[in-house]
Every structure is written in C-alpha cells, then in structure tokens.
Design a protein around this motif. Structure first.
Motif, PDB file in Angstrom:
ATOM      1  N   TRP A  71      -7.335 -18.250  20.494  1.00 59.70           N
ATOM      2  CA  TRP A  71      -7.973 -19.476  20.974  1.00 59.70           C
ATOM      3  C   TRP A  71      -9.038 -19.143  22.021  1.00 59.70           C
ATOM      4  O   TRP A  71     -10.146 -19.657  21.985  1.00 59.70           O
ATOM      5  N   HIS A  72      -8.699 -18.268  22.942  1.00 60.18           N
ATOM      6  CA  HIS A  72      -9.636 -17.894  23.991  1.00 60.18           C
ATOM      7  C   HIS A  72     -10.822 -17.088  23.443  1.00 60.18           C
ATOM      8  O   HIS A  72     -11.869 -17.018  24.094  1.00 60.18           O
ATOM      9  N   ALA A  73     -10.658 -16.487  22.267  1.00 59.73           N
ATOM     10  CA  ALA A  73     -11.753 -15.743  21.641  1.00 59.73           C
ATOM     11  C   ALA A  73     -12.740 -16.672  20.928  1.00 59.73           C
ATOM     12  O   ALA A  73     -13.835 -16.240  20.556  1.00 59.73           O
ATOM     13  N   LEU A  74     -12.360 -17.935  20.735  1.00 58.80           N
ATOM     14  CA  LEU A  74     -13.258 -18.895  20.081  1.00 58.80           C
ATOM     15  C   LEU A  74     -14.365 -19.304  21.041  1.00 58.80           C
ATOM     16  O   LEU A  74     -14.174 -19.338  22.256  1.00 58.80           O
ATOM     17  N   THR A  75     -15.495 -19.658  20.465  1.00 58.63           N
ATOM     18  CA  THR A  75     -16.572 -20.213  21.278  1.00 58.63           C
ATOM     19  C   THR A  75     -16.159 -21.621  21.711  1.00 58.63           C
ATOM     20  O   THR A  75     -15.260 -22.222  21.088  1.00 58.63           O
ATOM     21  N   PHE A 116      -8.553 -16.588  13.084  1.00 59.02           N
ATOM     22  CA  PHE A 116      -7.100 -16.748  13.076  1.00 59.02           C
ATOM     23  C   PHE A 116      -6.473 -16.121  11.827  1.00 59.02           C
ATOM     24  O   PHE A 116      -5.266 -16.170  11.657  1.00 59.02           O
ATOM     25  N   ASN A 117      -7.318 -15.578  10.939  1.00 59.25           N
ATOM     26  CA  ASN A 117      -6.855 -14.982   9.689  1.00 59.25           C
ATOM     27  C   ASN A 117      -6.069 -15.997   8.841  1.00 59.25           C
ATOM     28  O   ASN A 117      -4.966 -15.721   8.382  1.00 59.25           O
ATOM     29  N   LEU A 118      -6.677 -17.174   8.670  1.00 60.57           N
ATOM     30  CA  LEU A 118      -6.060 -18.260   7.913  1.00 60.57           C
ATOM     31  C   LEU A 118      -6.967 -18.653   6.754  1.00 60.57           C
ATOM     32  O   LEU A 118      -8.126 -18.260   6.686  1.00 60.57           O
ATOM     33  N   ARG A 119      -6.411 -19.486   5.841  1.00 61.70           N
ATOM     34  CA  ARG A 119      -7.191 -19.921   4.678  1.00 61.70           C
ATOM     35  C   ARG A 119      -7.541 -21.398   4.686  1.00 61.70           C
ATOM     36  O   ARG A 119      -8.378 -21.830   3.904  1.00 61.70           O
TER      37      ARG A 119
END
Length: 156
Positions: A71-75, A116-119
């Motif tokens: 989450w913290h890695a997101l812009t 997040f390595n999600l689809r």
C-alpha cells in the motif's frame, strides 16, 4: 568462551516470552479452556491445535504487513483508486469522483493489481477486506458523486 551481552538479552527476552505464554495457556485460563474445547470437538491434541492456530495467526500477520508495505509503495493516485475500488465503486464512478478518465482509472487499477500481484479488483477487495476505507476516503478525497458514509448508495 563468554557469551556476548546481546545473546544474554535475547535469551532473557525469550525466557520472559515463554513464561508469559505458559501463564496464558494454562488449562484453567480462558485460552486453555478454549483449546481444550476445540481439541475435544476436532478430536486432535491441544498442542497440535495451538501450533496450527499460532502458525495461522503469524501467516495472517505477515500477509497484513506485506499488504501494508505494498500500500505504501502505491502512488497517492493509486491509493485513491484502490480505496474507491475497495468501496465497490465502478471505474466510471471512480473516474467521475477523481475527475479523470475511465481509461486512466483502468491504468491505475492495472498498476495496483501488478504491485499486489493480483488479477482482479475482487481479489484486491478480498485481501484488503479488513481495511475500513470509508474514513480514509472522507479524509483524503473530495468526492461529490458518491457519499461514502452511505454504503448502500455505493453498491447500487
């Protein structure tokens, strides 16, 4: 050879932790009774159940920590899009709320899912399901189209 002070400090902490664990796991305590009841129902040894529960709790804690790091890695914009997506807003609603195009929302969603390595947004909602985004959105986003304090309006 004399042990180093750091090792002694570590061993003292470990011993205190074991003493604390033995106190709360006593058979007459609340946790001890709950373990006994569960062991009886599942017809498994108490220590096996305690080990499984602890391993599960540790895994969940680690997953939560990993999600928080991601989450913290997101812009900031990716966080806004993610929060609104987790509140079940459609891409068009998110676009209107943030005054960006639906295509830009798609791009942000795609980037978030990759980080997040999600689809899917459904998977994102699932792994962040314990998070309450309504207060975060109210504090960080001015969204006139959707009132996040009324979840029934968001879903419809």
């Amino acid at each position: 050879m004399k042990p180093r002070p750091a090792l002694w400090a570590y061993l003292r902490r470990a011993l205190r932790s074991l003493i604390f664990a033995s106190r709360i796991m006593r058979p007459e305590g609340e946790i001890g009774r709950a373990l006994q009841d569960l062991a009886r129902r599942e017809m498994r040894p108490e220590d096996e159940i305690a080990t499984d529960l602890l391993a599960n709790a540790i895994a969940r804690h680690q997953a939560a920590q990993d999600n928080l790091l991601r989450w913290h890695a997101l812009t900031p914009r990716e966080q806004e899009v993610s929060a609104l997506a987790c509140l079940n807003l459609t891409n068009v609603q998110i676009a209107n709320c943030l005054m960006i195009s639906p295509e830009t929302v798609k791009t942000h969603v795609r980037n978030v899912l990759a980080k997040f390595n999600l689809r899917s947004k459904g998977e994102l909602r699932q792994i962040l399901g314990d998070w309450d985004f309504s207060a975060w959105v109210e504090a960080n986003i001015t969204c006139k189209e959707v009132d996040v304090s009324k979840p029934e309006e968001i879903i419809s």
